[in-house]
Design an enzyme around this catalytic site. Structure first.
Site, PDB file in Angstrom:
ATOM      1  N   ASN A   1      -4.083 -12.509  15.740  1.00  0.00           N
ATOM      2  CA  ASN A   1      -4.853 -11.267  15.760  1.00  0.00           C
ATOM      3  C   ASN A   1      -5.365 -10.971  17.163  1.00  0.00           C
ATOM      4  O   ASN A   1      -5.450 -11.865  18.014  1.00  0.00           O
ATOM      5  CB  ASN A   1      -6.051 -11.386  14.807  1.00  0.00           C
ATOM      6  CG  ASN A   1      -6.247 -10.164  13.944  1.00  0.00           C
ATOM      7  OD1 ASN A   1      -5.815  -9.063  14.302  1.00  0.00           O
ATOM      8  ND2 ASN A   1      -6.900 -10.334  12.809  1.00  0.00           N
ATOM      9  N   LEU A   2      -5.712  -9.710  17.379  1.00  0.00           N
ATOM     10  CA  LEU A   2      -6.311  -9.331  18.656  1.00  0.00           C
ATOM     11  C   LEU A   2      -7.699  -9.933  18.788  1.00  0.00           C
ATOM     12  O   LEU A   2      -8.117 -10.366  19.869  1.00  0.00           O
ATOM     13  CB  LEU A   2      -6.372  -7.806  18.769  1.00  0.00           C
ATOM     14  CG  LEU A   2      -6.856  -7.233  20.101  1.00  0.00           C
ATOM     15  CD1 LEU A   2      -5.914  -7.632  21.235  1.00  0.00           C
ATOM     16  CD2 LEU A   2      -6.959  -5.708  20.011  1.00  0.00           C
ATOM     17  N   GLU A   3      -8.414  -9.978  17.672  1.00  0.00           N
ATOM     18  CA  GLU A   3      -9.746 -10.581  17.618  1.00  0.00           C
ATOM     19  C   GLU A   3      -9.944 -11.164  16.228  1.00  0.00           C
ATOM     20  O   GLU A   3      -9.207 -10.821  15.295  1.00  0.00           O
ATOM     21  CB  GLU A   3     -10.820  -9.541  17.924  1.00  0.00           C
ATOM     22  CG  GLU A   3     -10.779  -8.331  17.032  1.00  0.00           C
ATOM     23  CD  GLU A   3     -11.707  -7.226  17.499  1.00  0.00           C
ATOM     24  OE1 GLU A   3     -12.124  -6.428  16.640  1.00  0.00           O
ATOM     25  OE2 GLU A   3     -12.012  -7.153  18.703  1.00  0.00           O
TER      26      GLU A   3
ATOM     27  N   SER B   1      -7.608  -6.891   9.308  1.00  0.00           N
ATOM     28  CA  SER B   1      -9.058  -6.889   9.524  1.00  0.00           C
ATOM     29  C   SER B   1      -9.773  -7.907   8.648  1.00  0.00           C
ATOM     30  O   SER B   1     -10.870  -8.356   8.974  1.00  0.00           O
ATOM     31  CB  SER B   1      -9.626  -5.498   9.233  1.00  0.00           C
ATOM     32  OG  SER B   1      -9.515  -5.197   7.846  1.00  0.00           O
TER      33      SER B   1
ATOM     34  N   HIS C   1       0.815  -1.222   0.000  1.00  0.00           N
ATOM     35  CA  HIS C   1       0.000   0.000   0.000  1.00  0.00           C
ATOM     36  C   HIS C   1       0.846   1.268   0.000  1.00  0.00           C
ATOM     37  O   HIS C   1       0.333   2.354   0.276  1.00  0.00           O
ATOM     38  CB  HIS C   1      -0.951   0.004   1.196  1.00  0.00           C
ATOM     39  CG  HIS C   1      -2.054  -0.994   1.075  1.00  0.00           C
ATOM     40  ND1 HIS C   1      -2.814  -1.418   2.147  1.00  0.00           N
ATOM     41  CD2 HIS C   1      -2.527  -1.670  -0.005  1.00  0.00           C
ATOM     42  CE1 HIS C   1      -3.701  -2.307   1.732  1.00  0.00           C
ATOM     43  NE2 HIS C   1      -3.544  -2.478   0.431  1.00  0.00           N
TER      44      HIS C   1
ATOM     45  N   CYS D   1      11.027  15.422 -13.568  1.00  0.00           N
ATOM     46  CA  CYS D   1      10.383  16.150 -14.671  1.00  0.00           C
ATOM     47  C   CYS D   1      10.121  17.619 -14.348  1.00  0.00           C
ATOM     48  O   CYS D   1       9.656  18.370 -15.206  1.00  0.00           O
ATOM     49  CB  CYS D   1       9.084  15.464 -15.083  1.00  0.00           C
ATOM     50  SG  CYS D   1       7.742  15.601 -13.870  1.00  0.00           S
TER      51      CYS D   1
END
Length: 229
Positions: free
Chosen positions: A198-200, A174, A106, A136
């Site tokens: 993961n946390l959840e 997520s 990303h 440029c």
């Protein structure tokens, strides 16, 4: 287990003080995604977008890696096989912990991009719409961030690694943002084992063969020690 492909998301950097989309009161809560994370938003108000990413860049440069980042760097150095580290995060905490060849799908807060000629260079702490591209010389400079509606970087390489993986691990993601949310299916189709840390539970938890839950700073180092033992 010769090749491990790891995907990290915002959850691994949250304990270093970097907010996620869902944090109340954070930078993201103060703006609409359409205004600060799309090409259209940048075209409408480049000053606002630069201000937003200048704030994120300053926050990122003050952050320090946590034990999860250091554990993954250790895994890269000590594992007998290949460890491919792909991140959805735009901070440099993996590199600060010693990780090598991190694939920033990303983009990167510390990068600047020319929207006209695709030149890339190190971003200053403060970017402005009046900055000239060093290649440029046009005033078409933007953050080197993949915005919504744009194609993430290095996708061909990432899919190749997934097709060769013996184990795919998603950490702090997520499961809501594609194409990264589909990586577990790609890995499974190629015969890899899969693990979510993961946390959840994520939105794609049902796709994983195994899962462990807790703070990344606790469960990631523990998992790494298990792999290296």
């Amino acid at each position: 287990m010769s090749k491990i492909v790891i995907l990290t998301g915002a959850g691994i950097s949250a304990e270093s003080g970097l907010g996620t989309f869902r944090d109340e009161g954070g930078l993201w809560a103060q703006h609409r995604i359409e205004d600060v994370a799309t090409p259209e938003g940048f075209a409408r108000n480049p000053d606002l977008v630069h201000q937003f990413y200048n704030a994120r860049r300053a926050q990122s440069r003050m952050a320090k890696p946590n034990p999860a980042h250091f554990a993954l760097a250790k895994l890269q150095k000590e594992h007998q096989g290949a460890v491919i580290l792909v991140t959805q995060n735009v901070d440099s905490l993996h590199e600060a912990a010693g990780a090598q060849n991190v694939m920033h799908m990303h983009g990167f807060l510390d990068g600047a991009l020319c929207a006209r000629c695709d030149a890339r260079w190190q971003a200053p702490l403060v970017m402005e719409k009046t900055m000239n591209c060093p290649t440029c010389n046009r005033q078409t400079t933007r953050p080197d961030i993949v915005w919504f509606g744009e194609m993430p970087y290095q996708m061909d390489e990432i899919y190749q690694h997934l097709s060769e993986a013996d184990l795919f691990v998603a950490i702090g993601t997520s499961g809501n943002v594609y194409p990264a949310a589909g990586f577990v299916q790609e890995a499974t189709a190629s015969g890899a084992d899969t693990l979510e840390l993961n946390l959840e539970p994520s939105a794609t938890i049902s796709e994983f063969a195994q899962a462990q839950f807790g703070k990344a700073s606790k469960i990631v180092p523990s998992w790494v020690e298990t792999i290296l033992s």
